[in-house]
Design a protein around this motif. Structure first.
Motif, mmCIF file in Angstrom:
data_model
loop_
_atom_site.group_PDB
_atom_site.id
_atom_site.type_symbol
_atom_site.label_atom_id
_atom_site.label_comp_id
_atom_site.label_asym_id
_atom_site.label_seq_id
_atom_site.Cartn_x
_atom_site.Cartn_y
_atom_site.Cartn_z
ATOM 1 N N ILE A 1 0.802 -1.186 4.514
ATOM 2 C CA ILE A 1 0.772 0.032 3.694
ATOM 3 C C ILE A 1 2.141 0.679 3.683
ATOM 4 C CG2 ILE A 1 -0.192 2.368 3.530
ATOM 5 C CD1 ILE A 1 -2.274 0.410 2.751
ATOM 6 N N ARG A 2 2.773 0.746 4.845
ATOM 7 C CA ARG A 2 4.121 1.344 4.908
ATOM 8 C C ARG A 2 5.103 0.582 4.021
ATOM 9 N NH1 ARG A 2 4.975 2.420 11.348
ATOM 10 N NH2 ARG A 2 3.308 3.944 11.610
ATOM 11 N N ALA B 1 7.888 -1.566 -13.262
ATOM 12 C CA ALA B 1 7.987 -1.986 -11.858
ATOM 13 C C ALA B 1 7.392 -0.920 -10.943
ATOM 14 C CB ALA B 1 9.444 -2.257 -11.490
ATOM 15 N N ARG B 2 7.626 0.342 -11.273
ATOM 16 C CA ARG B 2 7.045 1.430 -10.479
ATOM 17 C C ARG B 2 5.518 1.412 -10.582
ATOM 18 N NH1 ARG B 2 8.790 6.639 -12.625
ATOM 19 N NH2 ARG B 2 7.104 6.271 -14.065
ATOM 20 N N ALA B 3 4.990 1.243 -11.782
ATOM 21 C CA ALA B 3 3.532 1.204 -11.973
ATOM 22 C C ALA B 3 2.923 0.014 -11.232
ATOM 23 C CB ALA B 3 3.197 1.135 -13.457
ATOM 24 N N ARG B 4 3.604 -1.123 -11.246
ATOM 25 C CA ARG B 4 3.122 -2.308 -10.537
ATOM 26 C C ARG B 4 3.105 -2.050 -9.021
ATOM 27 N NH1 ARG B 4 5.871 -5.700 -13.088
ATOM 28 N NH2 ARG B 4 7.760 -5.572 -11.856
ATOM 29 N N ALA B 5 4.159 -1.421 -8.494
ATOM 30 C CA ALA B 5 4.219 -1.117 -7.053
ATOM 31 C C ALA B 5 3.127 -0.123 -6.667
ATOM 32 C CB ALA B 5 5.597 -0.568 -6.693
ATOM 33 N N GLU B 6 2.865 0.859 -7.523
ATOM 34 C CA GLU B 6 1.800 1.830 -7.246
ATOM 35 C C GLU B 6 0.431 1.155 -7.268
ATOM 36 O OE1 GLU B 6 2.572 4.764 -10.252
ATOM 37 O OE2 GLU B 6 4.025 5.830 -9.005
ATOM 38 N N ALA B 7 0.223 0.237 -8.209
ATOM 39 C CA ALA B 7 -1.052 -0.486 -8.277
ATOM 40 C C ALA B 7 -1.239 -1.373 -7.050
ATOM 41 C CB ALA B 7 -1.121 -1.321 -9.553
ATOM 42 N N GLU B 8 -0.169 -2.028 -6.608
ATOM 43 C CA GLU B 8 -0.254 -2.864 -5.405
ATOM 44 C C GLU B 8 -0.582 -2.012 -4.181
ATOM 45 O OE1 GLU B 8 3.497 -4.898 -5.296
ATOM 46 O OE2 GLU B 8 2.942 -6.279 -6.894
ATOM 47 N N LEU B 9 0.023 -0.827 -4.097
ATOM 48 C CA LEU B 9 -0.273 0.080 -2.986
ATOM 49 C C LEU B 9 -1.734 0.512 -3.022
ATOM 50 C CD1 LEU B 9 0.499 1.873 -0.577
ATOM 51 C CD2 LEU B 9 1.269 3.592 -2.231
ATOM 52 N N SER B 10 -2.234 0.863 -4.191
ATOM 53 C CA SER B 10 -3.638 1.273 -4.314
ATOM 54 C C SER B 10 -4.582 0.142 -3.927
ATOM 55 C CB SER B 10 -3.936 1.732 -5.737
ATOM 56 O OG SER B 10 -3.210 2.886 -6.051
ATOM 57 N N ALA B 11 -4.278 -1.068 -4.363
ATOM 58 C CA ALA B 11 -5.119 -2.219 -4.023
ATOM 59 C C ALA B 11 -5.092 -2.490 -2.524
ATOM 60 C CB ALA B 11 -4.657 -3.455 -4.798
ATOM 61 N N VAL C 1 -7.654 -2.181 2.908
ATOM 62 C CA VAL C 1 -7.697 -1.666 4.280
ATOM 63 C C VAL C 1 -8.961 -0.843 4.492
ATOM 64 C CG1 VAL C 1 -6.583 -0.067 5.898
ATOM 65 C CG2 VAL C 1 -5.214 -1.766 4.683
ATOM 66 N N ARG C 2 -9.300 0.009 3.511
ATOM 67 C CA ARG C 2 -10.525 0.810 3.622
ATOM 68 C C ARG C 2 -11.759 -0.095 3.717
ATOM 69 N NH1 ARG C 2 -7.867 4.146 -0.413
ATOM 70 N NH2 ARG C 2 -7.260 6.098 0.569
ATOM 71 N N GLY C 3 -11.803 -1.126 2.881
ATOM 72 C CA GLY C 3 -12.936 -2.049 2.896
ATOM 73 C C GLY C 3 -13.049 -2.787 4.215
ATOM 74 N N GLU C 4 -11.933 -3.302 4.722
ATOM 75 C CA GLU C 4 -11.944 -4.009 6.000
ATOM 76 C C GLU C 4 -12.376 -3.085 7.130
ATOM 77 O OE1 GLU C 4 -8.213 -5.920 6.773
ATOM 78 O OE2 GLU C 4 -8.270 -7.036 4.894
ATOM 79 N N LEU C 5 -11.922 -1.837 7.069
ATOM 80 C CA LEU C 5 -12.293 -0.872 8.098
ATOM 81 C C LEU C 5 -13.793 -0.580 8.048
ATOM 82 C CD1 LEU C 5 -11.385 1.006 10.368
ATOM 83 C CD2 LEU C 5 -10.989 2.753 8.637
ATOM 84 N N ARG C 6 -14.343 -0.424 6.858
ATOM 85 C CA ARG C 6 -15.782 -0.161 6.737
ATOM 86 C C ARG C 6 -16.604 -1.344 7.262
ATOM 87 N NH1 ARG C 6 -14.406 2.113 1.213
ATOM 88 N NH2 ARG C 6 -14.063 4.310 1.658
ATOM 89 N N VAL C 7 -16.176 -2.565 6.943
ATOM 90 C CA VAL C 7 -16.874 -3.748 7.443
ATOM 91 C C VAL C 7 -16.786 -3.799 8.969
ATOM 92 C CG1 VAL C 7 -16.772 -6.276 7.538
ATOM 93 C CG2 VAL C 7 -16.655 -5.108 5.332
ATOM 94 N N ALA C 8 -15.589 -3.559 9.501
ATOM 95 C CA ALA C 8 -15.416 -3.606 10.954
ATOM 96 C C ALA C 8 -16.255 -2.523 11.639
ATOM 97 C CB ALA C 8 -13.938 -3.443 11.315
#
Length: 198
Positions: free
Chosen positions: A69-70, A135-145, A150-157
């Motif tokens: 994420i960082r 490029a900025r929109a693509r980087a923002e979309a990658e960050l959101s995904a 991470v949220r999904g993996e955390l919920r499963v865990a």
């Protein structure tokens, strides 16, 4: 013999539940992006397994401490800076010039001052600006995904951890004591001569 088999099965189930809880705790730590040592220890377990803090604080910690994420956030910042720089290059620069010279006449000096502004009639740097914004929109979309992953993996865990803790509690609370009680009763019966353990 059946009683001993039942007791051994119950012990095995307790050990399996303990191992499953350790594995789920490791998965929870991985989903949070922290070392396993950052979570409370799972072995040896108290009678009741420790429940993780609320999901919101775990999610905030996972998002804040995840290296992926960082890195994605840094890519977004870099893309924002590149977009701002591309936009700035589309604005014409004002140039000032000054000069000194001598004329043919020995006593005449020439001073010159000039101001220049290029007029971007055909090139306003729109292509580079559009590319930087994409490029900025693509980087923002990658960050959101990535945040969603991470949220999904955390919920499963968290769900797996809660399930393992529930299973361990059920086994420790009912299966193992019942098996121990059956063994004790069988041993008591054999000692009194009412039966035998095969």
């Amino acid at each position: 013999l059946r009683v001993r088999v039942g007791v051994e099965r119950a012990r095995f189930e307790v050990e399996a539940a303990d191992a499953l809880l350790v594995a789920r705790t490791a998965r929870l730590a991985a989903a949070m992006g922290v070392p396993g040592a950052a979570l409370p220890p799972c072995s040896p377990l108290p009678p009741e397994p420790p429940l993780p803090r609320d999901a919101a604080s775990l999610e905030a910690r996972a998002l804040g401490e995840s290296f992926a994420i960082r890195a994605a956030q840094a890519r977004v910042r870099a893309a924002e800076i590149a977009a701002a720089a591309a936009q700035a290059r589309g604005i014409p620069d004002l140039t000032l010039t000054a000069g000194y010279g001598q004329s043919i006449e020995p006593t005449a000096s020439l001073w010159t001052v000039g101001v220049g502004v290029p007029l971007p009639l055909f090139d306003r740097n729109e292509g580079e600006v559009a590319q930087a914004n994409a490029a900025r929109a693509r980087a923002e979309a990658e960050l959101s995904a990535l945040e969603a992953d991470v949220r999904g993996e955390l919920r499963v865990a968290l769900a797996e951890y809660a399930g393992a803790a529930t299973n361990l509690h059920a086994i420790r609370g009912s299966v193992a004591p019942l098996a121990e009680q059956a063994l004790a009763q069988a041993q008591e019966g054999v000692a009194e001569g009412r039966g035998r353990i095969v």
